[in-house]
Enzyme design. Structure first.
Site, PDB file in Angstrom:
ATOM      1  CB  CYS A 175      -5.202  -1.665  -1.370  1.00 33.21           C
ATOM      2  SG  CYS A 175      -3.603  -1.006  -1.616  1.00 33.21           S
ATOM      3  CD  GLU A 180      -5.913 -13.171  -5.632  1.00 35.29           C
ATOM      4  OE1 GLU A 180      -6.401 -13.540  -6.718  1.00 35.29           O
ATOM      5  OE2 GLU A 180      -6.396 -12.247  -4.954  1.00 35.29           O
ATOM      6  CB  CYS A 183       1.592  -6.366  -3.219  1.00 32.85           C
ATOM      7  SG  CYS A 183       0.464  -6.277  -1.845  1.00 32.85           S
ATOM      8  CB  SER A 202       1.566  -3.099   5.643  1.00 35.88           C
ATOM      9  OG  SER A 202       0.325  -2.499   5.945  1.00 35.88           O
ATOM     10  CB  CYS A 247      -9.952  -5.958   4.587  1.00 30.25           C
ATOM     11  SG  CYS A 247      -8.668  -6.988   3.871  1.00 30.25           S
ATOM     12  CB  CYS A 271      -6.363 -11.707   7.272  1.00 31.74           C
ATOM     13  SG  CYS A 271      -5.667 -10.630   8.552  1.00 31.74           S
ATOM     14  CG  ASN A 283      -9.232  -0.257  -4.150  1.00 30.14           C
ATOM     15  OD1 ASN A 283      -9.435   0.569  -5.032  1.00 30.14           O
ATOM     16  ND2 ASN A 283      -8.067  -0.368  -3.540  1.00 30.14           N
ATOM     17  CB  SER A 310      -3.480  -0.489   8.456  1.00 30.42           C
ATOM     18  OG  SER A 310      -2.710  -1.019   7.395  1.00 30.42           O
ATOM     19  CG  LEU A 311      -4.063   5.668  12.360  1.00 31.63           C
ATOM     20  CD1 LEU A 311      -3.656   4.864  13.574  1.00 31.63           C
ATOM     21  CD2 LEU A 311      -3.286   6.991  12.308  1.00 31.63           C
ATOM     22  CB  CYS A 371     -10.008  -4.943   8.728  1.00 32.69           C
ATOM     23  SG  CYS A 371      -8.530  -5.007   9.761  1.00 32.69           S
ATOM     24  N   GLY A 414      -3.166 -11.235   4.722  1.00 34.92           N
ATOM     25  CA  GLY A 414      -2.635 -11.606   6.029  1.00 34.92           C
ATOM     26  C   GLY A 414      -2.042 -10.474   6.830  1.00 34.92           C
ATOM     27  CD  GLU A 415      -0.839  -7.628  11.123  1.00 33.53           C
ATOM     28  OE1 GLU A 415      -1.580  -6.747  10.642  1.00 33.53           O
ATOM     29  OE2 GLU A 415       0.377  -7.440  11.333  1.00 33.53           O
TER      30      GLU A 415
HETATM   31  N1  SAH Z   1      -2.704  -6.822   7.109  1.00 34.09           N
HETATM   32  C1  SAH Z   1      -1.834  -5.739   6.855  1.00 34.09           C
HETATM   33  C2  SAH Z   1      -1.306  -5.717   5.448  1.00 34.09           C
HETATM   34  C3  SAH Z   1      -2.251  -6.087   4.330  1.00 34.09           C
HETATM   35  S1  SAH Z   1      -3.542  -4.968   3.942  1.00 34.09           S
HETATM   36  C4  SAH Z   1      -2.521  -4.431   7.185  1.00 34.09           C
HETATM   37  O1  SAH Z   1      -3.712  -4.419   7.410  1.00 34.09           O
HETATM   38  O2  SAH Z   1      -1.808  -3.429   7.254  1.00 34.09           O
HETATM   39  C5  SAH Z   1      -2.725  -3.694   3.011  1.00 34.09           C
HETATM   40  C6  SAH Z   1      -3.450  -2.337   3.076  1.00 34.09           C
HETATM   41  O3  SAH Z   1      -4.662  -2.365   2.296  1.00 34.09           O
HETATM   42  C7  SAH Z   1      -3.862  -1.983   4.496  1.00 34.09           C
HETATM   43  O4  SAH Z   1      -3.535  -0.643   4.801  1.00 34.09           O
HETATM   44  C8  SAH Z   1      -5.342  -2.171   4.442  1.00 34.09           C
HETATM   45  O5  SAH Z   1      -5.982  -1.420   5.419  1.00 34.09           O
HETATM   46  C9  SAH Z   1      -5.693  -1.753   3.046  1.00 34.09           C
HETATM   47  N2  SAH Z   1      -7.019  -2.205   2.601  1.00 34.09           N
HETATM   48  C10 SAH Z   1      -7.675  -3.307   2.993  1.00 34.09           C
HETATM   49  N3  SAH Z   1      -8.869  -3.401   2.357  1.00 34.09           N
HETATM   50  C11 SAH Z   1      -8.961  -2.325   1.547  1.00 34.09           C
HETATM   51  C12 SAH Z   1      -9.946  -1.885   0.606  1.00 34.09           C
HETATM   52  N4  SAH Z   1     -11.043  -2.577   0.387  1.00 34.09           N
HETATM   53  N5  SAH Z   1      -9.693  -0.743  -0.059  1.00 34.09           N
HETATM   54  C13 SAH Z   1      -8.538  -0.065   0.132  1.00 34.09           C
HETATM   55  N6  SAH Z   1      -7.587  -0.432   0.983  1.00 34.09           N
HETATM   56  C14 SAH Z   1      -7.787  -1.556   1.688  1.00 34.09           C
HETATM   57 FE1  SF4 Z   2      -6.101  -8.539   7.665  1.00 35.72          FE
HETATM   58 FE2  SF4 Z   2      -4.934  -6.262   6.840  1.00 35.72          FE
HETATM   59 FE3  SF4 Z   2      -7.252  -7.109   5.759  1.00 35.72          FE
HETATM   60 FE4  SF4 Z   2      -7.202  -6.197   8.269  1.00 35.72          FE
HETATM   61  S1  SF4 Z   2      -6.730  -5.033   6.416  1.00 35.72           S
HETATM   62  S2  SF4 Z   2      -8.258  -8.039   7.542  1.00 35.72           S
HETATM   63  S3  SF4 Z   2      -5.243  -6.941   8.959  1.00 35.72           S
HETATM   64  S4  SF4 Z   2      -5.282  -8.138   5.619  1.00 35.72           S
END
Ligand code: SAH
Ligand code: SF4
Length: 385
Positions: free
Chosen positions: A352, A97, A110, A202, A124, A117, A309, A224-225, A121, A170-171
């Site tokens: 996101c 997507e 985006c 990111s 996510c 991925c 989200n 992404s902290l 996490c 993806g990362e």
């Molecule tokens: N993999 C990379 C980039 C894609 S994720 C990363 O993790 O940085 C893009 C952003 O969306 C990241 O900061 C991620 O932590 C955040 N994200 C992932 N799942 C989410 C959710 N369910 N609600 C809000 N933000 C989320």
């Molecule tokens: Fe992958 Fe980013 Fe989602 Fe973590 S937050 S699973 S690194 S896409």
């Protein structure tokens, strides 16, 4: 089964690669590559016959050895708020997507870097889907091309697409070379002509790759902290067990110090009762103060707060608005620039963390991917288990 098309997909090459292809494979002059790039990225052409400033012989040669093949659009979904999502087919089994988010004076795309991925996490949707494979450079730049064509974007003239964020599925730093090639085309005047700082990578924190990124490009960095202590962060981002916060922050310091006037955006997804309380905000302040002191720039850290989200099956809950406001105020009162990211496109599941595409997860591929990650600095394979 259809026979694979062996012709070079020109979307997979940046300017340098394309020049080399013209000189070495086609025995043509390098400047011909520039003409073709303009046709592809400024006029959205995919047919060599339309490239009227190329001679007939060259057009025929190109037809034989090359193709301009964007990803196929499986589905398009416009949102009520102007956000637009594409489901793009990458091969028979997988789809990813891509989301366009218009906002006052800017249009942000985006972009995805992998099918699924492997980082897993816990909050996510993409992570929950598993992992299939890296996207090729052609598949990454193809996403920008599909959106640009839809928008009627013409770089330097009719600019609808002003920013790209590698924040889709993806990362990106685990697919380093392809992401860098694609970002070269995004930033090239003959490509999409975006300023480097308007292209953002990111990462969930692949520390050694942040150093590698600093060596080859000067795009914006977002990290992404989600938590300022290792115990909590490891439950949210398993990669933290391999690259803990101290190691990650040092890589960020080196990134900022290697570029003039640059900063890092720290993304922080707020989850109710998990990481959204005042003590978490104060801990974040301490961490970021140490960071800005060490790079001697009070503005080197920005925070992007993302209210969680939800998606089906998740155990996390979106925080309440008061807690979000309090969290933001604590950061701001301590001199840290903090924005709350507005949720966009949630009526089409484009916010996101909600991107899921269609991922044919491969257990064994995922295991191999994890092993590769472990090899990066000789760490342990079980770091992500
Ligand atoms: N993999 C990379 C980039 C894609 S994720 C990363 O993790 O940085 C893009 C952003 O969306 C990241 O900061 C991620 O932590 C955040 N994200 C992932 N799942 C989410 C959710 N369910 N609600 C809000 N933000 C989320
Ligand atoms: Fe992958 Fe980013 Fe989602 Fe973590 S937050 S699973 S690194 S896409």
């Amino acid at each position: 089964m259809p026979i694979a098309d062996a012709r070079q997909n020109l979307f997979g090459l940046d300017r340098v690669g394309l020049e080399r292809f013209f000189v070495e494979s086609l025995d043509e002059k390098a400047f011909r590559a520039h003409q073709v790039m303009k046709w592809m990225y400024h006029r959205h052409a995919t047919d060599f016959e339309a490239m009227t400033d190329l001679g007939k012989a060259l057009r025929t040669k190109l037809q034989e050895h090359a193709r301009i093949a964007p990803p196929g659009v499986i589905l398009e979904k416009p949102s009520l708020d102007g956000t637009h999502k594409w489901l793009l087919g990458m091969d028979g089994a997988n789809a990813i997507e891509t989301v366009f988010i218009p906002d006052k004076g800017r249009g942000t795309l985006c972009v995805s870097s992998q099918v699924g991925c492997a980082m897993n996490c816990s909050f996510c949707m993409t992570g929950a889907q598993g992992f299939n494979r890296d996207l090729t450079a052609a598949e990454i730049i193809g996403q920008v091309w599909v959106a640009a064509r839809h928008l009627g974007n013409i770089p330097h003239r009719e600019r609808k697409l002003t920013n790209v964020v590698m924040m889709g599925m993806g990362e990106p730093l685990m697919n380093f070379d392809n992401v860098v090639t694609a970002m070269n085309v995004m930033r090239d005047d003959l490509g999409f002509g975006l300023a480097s700082k308007r292209v953002t990578v990111s990462t969930s924190g692949v520390a050694p790759m942040i150093d590698k990124l600093a060596e080859v490009t000067d795009v914006s960095l977002a990290v992404s902290l989600h938590a300022a202590n290792d115990a909590l962060r490891s439950t949210l981002v398993p990669l933290n067990r391999k690259y803990p916060i101290a190691m990650l922050m040092e890589a960020c310091e080196r990134y900022v110090l290697s570029k003039k006037r640059s900063s890092v955006t720290f993304e922080y997804t707020l989850m109710q009762g998990i990481n959204d309380q005042p003590e978490h905000a104060r801990e974040l302040v301490q961490l970021l103060r140490r960071f800005t002191r060490r790079v001697q720039d009070a503005n080197a850290a920005k925070v992007n707060l993302i209210p969680f989200n939800p998606f089906p099956g998740t155990r996390y809950v979106r925080p309440n608005a008061n807690d979000v406001r309090t969290f933001q105020e604590i950061l701001q009162q301590n001199g840290i620039l903090a924005m709350v990211r507005r949720t966009r496109g949630d009526d089409i599941d484009a916010a996101c963390g909600q991107l899921k595409g269609q991922v044919a997860d491969r257990g064994r591929r995922q295991a191999r991917f994890r092993a590769e990650l472990a090899k990066l600095d000789g760490g342990h394979v079980d770091a992500l288990a």
